[in-house]
Design a protein around this motif. Structure first.
Motif, PDB file in Angstrom:
ATOM      1  N   MET A   1     -19.184  10.770  -0.488  1.00 53.49           N
ATOM      2  CA  MET A   1     -17.994  10.015  -0.174  1.00 53.49           C
ATOM      3  C   MET A   1     -17.652  10.252   1.289  1.00 53.49           C
ATOM      4  SD  MET A   1     -14.241  10.169  -1.924  1.00 53.49           S
ATOM      5  CE  MET A   1     -13.666  11.677  -1.207  1.00 53.49           C
ATOM      6  N   GLN A   2     -17.344   9.186   1.999  1.00 56.51           N
ATOM      7  CA  GLN A   2     -16.997   9.289   3.402  1.00 56.51           C
ATOM      8  C   GLN A   2     -15.645   8.622   3.623  1.00 56.51           C
ATOM      9  OE1 GLN A   2     -19.896   7.597   5.985  1.00 56.51           O
ATOM     10  NE2 GLN A   2     -18.918   8.345   7.827  1.00 56.51           N
ATOM     11  N   LEU A   3     -14.762   9.302   4.345  1.00 55.33           N
ATOM     12  CA  LEU A   3     -13.438   8.762   4.628  1.00 55.33           C
ATOM     13  C   LEU A   3     -13.520   7.686   5.699  1.00 55.33           C
ATOM     14  CD1 LEU A   3     -11.330  12.047   4.752  1.00 55.33           C
ATOM     15  CD2 LEU A   3     -11.437  10.393   2.904  1.00 55.33           C
ATOM     16  N   ILE A   4     -12.548   6.790   5.702  1.00 59.05           N
ATOM     17  CA  ILE A   4     -12.472   5.788   6.748  1.00 59.05           C
ATOM     18  C   ILE A   4     -12.105   6.471   8.057  1.00 59.05           C
ATOM     19  CG2 ILE A   4     -11.909   3.903   5.181  1.00 59.05           C
ATOM     20  CD1 ILE A   4      -8.982   4.221   6.000  1.00 59.05           C
ATOM     21  N   ASP A   5     -12.380   5.812   9.173  1.00 62.54           N
ATOM     22  CA  ASP A   5     -12.164   6.422  10.483  1.00 62.54           C
ATOM     23  C   ASP A   5     -10.704   6.799  10.721  1.00 62.54           C
ATOM     24  OD1 ASP A   5     -14.845   6.227  11.072  1.00 62.54           O
ATOM     25  OD2 ASP A   5     -14.630   4.285  12.069  1.00 62.54           O
ATOM     26  N   ASN A   6      -9.794   5.942  10.302  1.00 62.27           N
ATOM     27  CA  ASN A   6      -8.369   6.175  10.584  1.00 62.27           C
ATOM     28  C   ASN A   6      -7.612   6.604   9.325  1.00 62.27           C
ATOM     29  OD1 ASN A   6      -8.686   3.744   9.394  1.00 62.27           O
ATOM     30  ND2 ASN A   6      -7.429   2.584  10.806  1.00 62.27           N
ATOM     31  N   TRP A   7      -8.158   7.552   8.591  1.00 64.29           N
ATOM     32  CA  TRP A   7      -7.558   7.969   7.322  1.00 64.29           C
ATOM     33  C   TRP A   7      -6.196   8.606   7.500  1.00 64.29           C
ATOM     34  CZ3 TRP A   7      -6.415  13.075   6.424  1.00 64.29           C
ATOM     35  CH2 TRP A   7      -7.020  14.004   7.262  1.00 64.29           C
ATOM     36  N   ARG A   8      -5.921   9.171   8.655  1.00 69.32           N
ATOM     37  CA  ARG A   8      -4.620   9.803   8.875  1.00 69.32           C
ATOM     38  C   ARG A   8      -3.501   8.778   9.032  1.00 69.32           C
ATOM     39  NH1 ARG A   8      -5.898  15.073  12.619  1.00 69.32           N
ATOM     40  NH2 ARG A   8      -7.449  15.892  11.187  1.00 69.32           N
ATOM     41  N   ARG A   9      -3.850   7.558   9.270  1.00 68.62           N
ATOM     42  CA  ARG A   9      -2.855   6.486   9.399  1.00 68.62           C
ATOM     43  C   ARG A   9      -2.867   5.550   8.191  1.00 68.62           C
ATOM     44  NH1 ARG A   9      -2.919   4.919  15.758  1.00 68.62           N
ATOM     45  NH2 ARG A   9      -2.879   7.049  16.507  1.00 68.62           N
ATOM     46  N   ALA A  10      -3.497   5.965   7.127  1.00 68.49           N
ATOM     47  CA  ALA A  10      -3.625   5.115   5.943  1.00 68.49           C
ATOM     48  C   ALA A  10      -2.280   4.815   5.297  1.00 68.49           C
ATOM     49  CB  ALA A  10      -4.561   5.764   4.924  1.00 68.49           C
ATOM     50  N   HIS A  11      -1.279   5.664   5.531  1.00 72.66           N
ATOM     51  CA  HIS A  11       0.038   5.413   4.945  1.00 72.66           C
ATOM     52  C   HIS A  11       0.669   4.135   5.504  1.00 72.66           C
ATOM     53  CE1 HIS A  11       0.966   7.552   8.683  1.00 72.66           C
ATOM     54  NE2 HIS A  11       2.130   6.945   8.655  1.00 72.66           N
ATOM     55  N   ARG A  12       0.147   3.605   6.575  1.00 72.81           N
ATOM     56  CA  ARG A  12       0.676   2.374   7.154  1.00 72.81           C
ATOM     57  C   ARG A  12       0.063   1.118   6.517  1.00 72.81           C
ATOM     58  NH1 ARG A  12       0.820   3.737  13.599  1.00 72.81           N
ATOM     59  NH2 ARG A  12       2.237   5.511  13.425  1.00 72.81           N
ATOM     60  N   PHE A  13      -1.007   1.275   5.747  1.00 76.25           N
ATOM     61  CA  PHE A  13      -1.650   0.126   5.122  1.00 76.25           C
ATOM     62  C   PHE A  13      -0.768  -0.419   4.009  1.00 76.25           C
ATOM     63  CE2 PHE A  13      -5.998   2.246   6.015  1.00 76.25           C
ATOM     64  CZ  PHE A  13      -5.913   1.904   7.353  1.00 76.25           C
ATOM     65  N   SER A  14      -0.685  -1.716   3.924  1.00 75.41           N
ATOM     66  CA  SER A  14       0.163  -2.319   2.895  1.00 75.41           C
ATOM     67  C   SER A  14      -0.342  -1.984   1.491  1.00 75.41           C
ATOM     68  CB  SER A  14       0.259  -3.830   3.097  1.00 75.41           C
ATOM     69  OG  SER A  14      -1.021  -4.415   3.092  1.00 75.41           O
ATOM     70  N   SER A  15      -1.640  -1.864   1.321  1.00 73.92           N
ATOM     71  CA  SER A  15      -2.168  -1.528  -0.008  1.00 73.92           C
ATOM     72  C   SER A  15      -1.738  -0.121  -0.425  1.00 73.92           C
ATOM     73  CB  SER A  15      -3.690  -1.641  -0.015  1.00 73.92           C
ATOM     74  OG  SER A  15      -4.259  -0.758   0.925  1.00 73.92           O
ATOM     75  N   MET A  16      -1.717   0.803   0.515  1.00 78.02           N
ATOM     76  CA  MET A  16      -1.275   2.159   0.195  1.00 78.02           C
ATOM     77  C   MET A  16       0.214   2.179  -0.141  1.00 78.02           C
ATOM     78  SD  MET A  16      -3.924   4.067   0.308  1.00 78.02           S
ATOM     79  CE  MET A  16      -3.402   5.743   0.527  1.00 78.02           C
ATOM     80  N   ARG A  17       0.985   1.387   0.563  1.00 85.35           N
ATOM     81  CA  ARG A  17       2.421   1.319   0.283  1.00 85.35           C
ATOM     82  C   ARG A  17       2.681   0.704  -1.086  1.00 85.35           C
ATOM     83  NH1 ARG A  17       4.804  -0.433   6.201  1.00 85.35           N
ATOM     84  NH2 ARG A  17       4.379   1.566   7.186  1.00 85.35           N
ATOM     85  N   LEU A  18       1.913  -0.310  -1.449  1.00 85.54           N
ATOM     86  CA  LEU A  18       2.084  -0.927  -2.766  1.00 85.54           C
ATOM     87  C   LEU A  18       1.693   0.037  -3.880  1.00 85.54           C
ATOM     88  CD1 LEU A  18       0.802  -4.503  -1.973  1.00 85.54           C
ATOM     89  CD2 LEU A  18       3.079  -3.923  -2.800  1.00 85.54           C
ATOM     90  N   MET A  19       0.639   0.812  -3.681  1.00 88.36           N
ATOM     91  CA  MET A  19       0.252   1.784  -4.694  1.00 88.36           C
ATOM     92  C   MET A  19       1.293   2.899  -4.805  1.00 88.36           C
ATOM     93  SD  MET A  19      -2.337   0.713  -6.255  1.00 88.36           S
ATOM     94  CE  MET A  19      -2.791   2.150  -7.177  1.00 88.36           C
ATOM     95  N   ALA A  20       1.877   3.308  -3.679  1.00 90.51           N
ATOM     96  CA  ALA A  20       2.948   4.305  -3.725  1.00 90.51           C
ATOM     97  C   ALA A  20       4.149   3.761  -4.480  1.00 90.51           C
ATOM     98  CB  ALA A  20       3.346   4.720  -2.314  1.00 90.51           C
ATOM     99  N   LEU A  21       4.460   2.478  -4.278  1.00 89.00           N
ATOM    100  CA  LEU A  21       5.555   1.851  -5.002  1.00 89.00           C
ATOM    101  C   LEU A  21       5.263   1.807  -6.498  1.00 89.00           C
ATOM    102  CD1 LEU A  21       8.279   0.386  -4.826  1.00 89.00           C
ATOM    103  CD2 LEU A  21       7.008  -1.735  -4.476  1.00 89.00           C
ATOM    104  N   ALA A  22       4.019   1.546  -6.866  1.00 86.95           N
ATOM    105  CA  ALA A  22       3.636   1.549  -8.280  1.00 86.95           C
ATOM    106  C   ALA A  22       3.813   2.942  -8.887  1.00 86.95           C
ATOM    107  CB  ALA A  22       2.189   1.082  -8.436  1.00 86.95           C
ATOM    108  N   ILE A  23       3.462   3.986  -8.134  1.00 89.21           N
ATOM    109  CA  ILE A  23       3.626   5.355  -8.618  1.00 89.21           C
ATOM    110  C   ILE A  23       5.100   5.685  -8.805  1.00 89.21           C
ATOM    111  CG2 ILE A  23       3.355   7.779  -7.962  1.00 89.21           C
ATOM    112  CD1 ILE A  23       0.701   6.932  -6.628  1.00 89.21           C
ATOM    113  N   VAL A  24       5.929   5.312  -7.834  1.00 85.33           N
ATOM    114  CA  VAL A  24       7.364   5.565  -7.934  1.00 85.33           C
ATOM    115  C   VAL A  24       7.954   4.812  -9.123  1.00 85.33           C
ATOM    116  CG1 VAL A  24       9.581   5.161  -6.775  1.00 85.33           C
ATOM    117  CG2 VAL A  24       7.661   6.110  -5.505  1.00 85.33           C
ATOM    118  N   PHE A  25       7.543   3.572  -9.315  1.00 89.43           N
ATOM    119  CA  PHE A  25       8.040   2.770 -10.432  1.00 89.43           C
ATOM    120  C   PHE A  25       7.684   3.414 -11.766  1.00 89.43           C
ATOM    121  CE2 PHE A  25       7.261  -0.566 -13.587  1.00 89.43           C
ATOM    122  CZ  PHE A  25       8.533  -1.091 -13.686  1.00 89.43           C
ATOM    123  N   GLU A  26       6.440   3.824 -11.916  1.00 92.61           N
ATOM    124  CA  GLU A  26       6.004   4.447 -13.170  1.00 92.61           C
ATOM    125  C   GLU A  26       6.723   5.776 -13.396  1.00 92.61           C
ATOM    126  OE1 GLU A  26       4.072   3.571 -15.756  1.00 92.61           O
ATOM    127  OE2 GLU A  26       4.019   1.589 -14.861  1.00 92.61           O
TER     128      GLU A  26
END
Length: 67
Positions: A1-26
């Motif tokens: 498994m290899q991380l993406i180049d900008n993994w430290r900024r992944a929290h800015r991706f809309s997909s990551m934010r939507l998944m975080a929202l799903a976790i909070v909702f659940e």
């Protein structure tokens, strides 16, 4: 498994934010169920969860600006 180049900024991706929202909702739904409160019916809860995950999947397919 290899991380993406900008993994430290992944929290800015809309997909990551939507998944975080799903976790909070659940998590919120689970806590409300523990105290006996019903915010929405189980079928609506499943529909919202599935919708959030599908939106996150779609967001991964859309080209996003570099963070």
């Amino acid at each position: 498994m290899q991380l993406i180049d900008n993994w430290r900024r992944a929290h800015r991706f809309s997909s990551m934010r939507l998944m975080a929202l799903a976790i909070v909702f659940e998590g919120a739904q689970a806590l409300l169920d523990l105290v006996g409160w019903r915010f929405m019916s189980p079928s609506w809860q499943s529909a919202v969860s599935i919708g959030l995950v599908m939106a996150a999947m779609a967001a991964r397919l859309i080209a996003q600006a570099k963070p």
